[in-house]
Motif scaffolding. Structure first.
Motif, PDB file in Angstrom:
ATOM      1  N   ARG A 115       0.831  -1.204   0.000  1.00 36.74           N
ATOM      2  CA  ARG A 115       0.000   0.000   0.000  1.00 36.74           C
ATOM      3  C   ARG A 115       0.867   1.256   0.000  1.00 36.74           C
ATOM      4  O   ARG A 115       0.631   2.199  -0.760  1.00 36.74           O
ATOM      5  CB  ARG A 115      -0.932   0.006   1.219  1.00 36.74           C
ATOM      6  N   ARG A 116       1.875   1.276   0.872  1.00 41.36           N
ATOM      7  CA  ARG A 116       2.746   2.441   0.924  1.00 41.36           C
ATOM      8  C   ARG A 116       3.604   2.556  -0.341  1.00 41.36           C
ATOM      9  O   ARG A 116       3.871   3.658  -0.812  1.00 41.36           O
ATOM     10  CB  ARG A 116       3.634   2.387   2.169  1.00 41.36           C
ATOM     11  N   THR A 118       2.686   1.616  -3.313  1.00 41.61           N
ATOM     12  CA  THR A 118       1.786   2.148  -4.337  1.00 41.61           C
ATOM     13  C   THR A 118       1.596   3.649  -4.165  1.00 41.61           C
ATOM     14  O   THR A 118       1.598   4.414  -5.147  1.00 41.61           O
ATOM     15  CB  THR A 118       0.418   1.446  -4.275  1.00 41.61           C
ATOM     16  N   ARG A 273      -0.529   5.113   7.149  1.00 38.35           N
ATOM     17  CA  ARG A 273      -0.173   3.692   7.200  1.00 38.35           C
ATOM     18  C   ARG A 273       0.965   3.452   8.200  1.00 38.35           C
ATOM     19  O   ARG A 273       0.951   2.460   8.924  1.00 38.35           O
ATOM     20  CB  ARG A 273       0.238   3.209   5.815  1.00 38.35           C
TER      21      ARG A 273
END
Length: 280
Positions: A115-116, A118, A273
């Motif tokens: 996620r990070r 991306t 995050r």
């Protein structure tokens, strides 16, 4: 409030330097500002006993690395600042939380999820909207701004590894003194320009505000949770937009605003995050 005050001071300092209009040679400008700023920082560090602390060899190596990175950042950033709209270069600098996160993963092997990663890739796409690589959009000064980002990333990564026992004011003083010495040596090969009262006032005011930025940033790192206060760093972009518009009559184009919005959004998500993982 401390972080927002820090960002306001740094951005006002940038505006004051830009207001000199390049009349004063770069190295002379860095020397004059550096003398005043270093003296003020020395006074603050001495009054807080920062010079009485003994740092290890490892910490001194990191302090030297940080100071050298600060020299590169000062040269490339101020050069780009004198040749680019204030809001544009400030928007490019907003990619720093993403580059520091990526650098921590690559150099220190810190875990980074998909996620990070991306978010970092999307943030870099936002940065490309600002610099617009190509024969028309990309300029030499955009490259200087990107090199300044790399220098500041190296500075922040080395700062993370300095022991907590080393006072922040000692680190700040070392960096300011190193920039002053480097600029002083470089200025020996140039012809200094005469300083008018108005130019002297701008340089003196910029020294005051940059020390204010350093002081508030030191205070906020001692008083707050980094993952909580980091998003307030983006308030510097608001100040840059306002000062660029009011003082210099500059307003960034739609693509620059869109790129800045993407960078800020992905940076906030990355910080979110990081804080969620720390809680987990």
């Amino acid at each position: 409030m401390l972080m927002m005050a820090s960002m306001a001071c740094f951005t006002v300092n940038d505006a004051l330097i830009k207001a000199t209009g390049g009349v004063v040679p770069l190295f002379q400008l860095l020397v004059l500002r550096g003398v005043l700023a270093t003296l003020l920082i020395a006074f603050l560090a001495g009054s807080r006993g920062a010079f009485r602390v003994r740092a290890s060899r490892r910490d001194w190596a990191l302090i030297i690395l940080r100071s050298v990175s600060e020299v590169g950042a000062a040269y490339f950033f101020v050069t780009a600042l004198l040749n680019m709209p204030l809001a544009n270069i400030t928007a490019i600098l907003q990619v720093l939380p993403l580059t520091v996160t990526l650098g921590s993963a690559l150099i220190f092997r810190e875990a980074i999820g998909w996620r990070r990663m991306t978010a970092i890739l999307i943030g870099f796409c936002g940065m490309l909207l600002i610099v617009r690589p190509g024969p028309e959009g990309f300029t030499q000064w955009s490259l200087y701004a990107l090199i300044a980002v790399l220098c500041v990333t190296a500075r922040d990564l080395s700062t993370r590894r300095i022991s907590p026992q080393v006072p922040s004011l000692l680190v700040t003083f070392s960096a300011s003194l190193t920039v002053l010495i480097a600029a002083g040596l470089a200025s020996l090969s140039i012809e200094w320009a005469p300083i008018t009262p108005s130019l002297g006032g701008l340089i003196a005011a910029s020294s005051f505000f940059i020390v204010g930025g350093y002081f508030f940033s030191v205070q906020v790192m001692r008083a707050g949770d980094v993952s909580f206060i980091a998003p307030f760093r983006y308030t510097g972009l608001i100040w840059a937009l306002l000062l660029g518009w009011v003082v210099f009559g500059e307003w960034p184009g739609l693509m620059t605003l869109l790129g800045a919005g993407i960078i800020v959004a992905t940076g906030l998500f990355t910080l979110y995050r990081e804080r969620a993982l720390m809680r987990g």
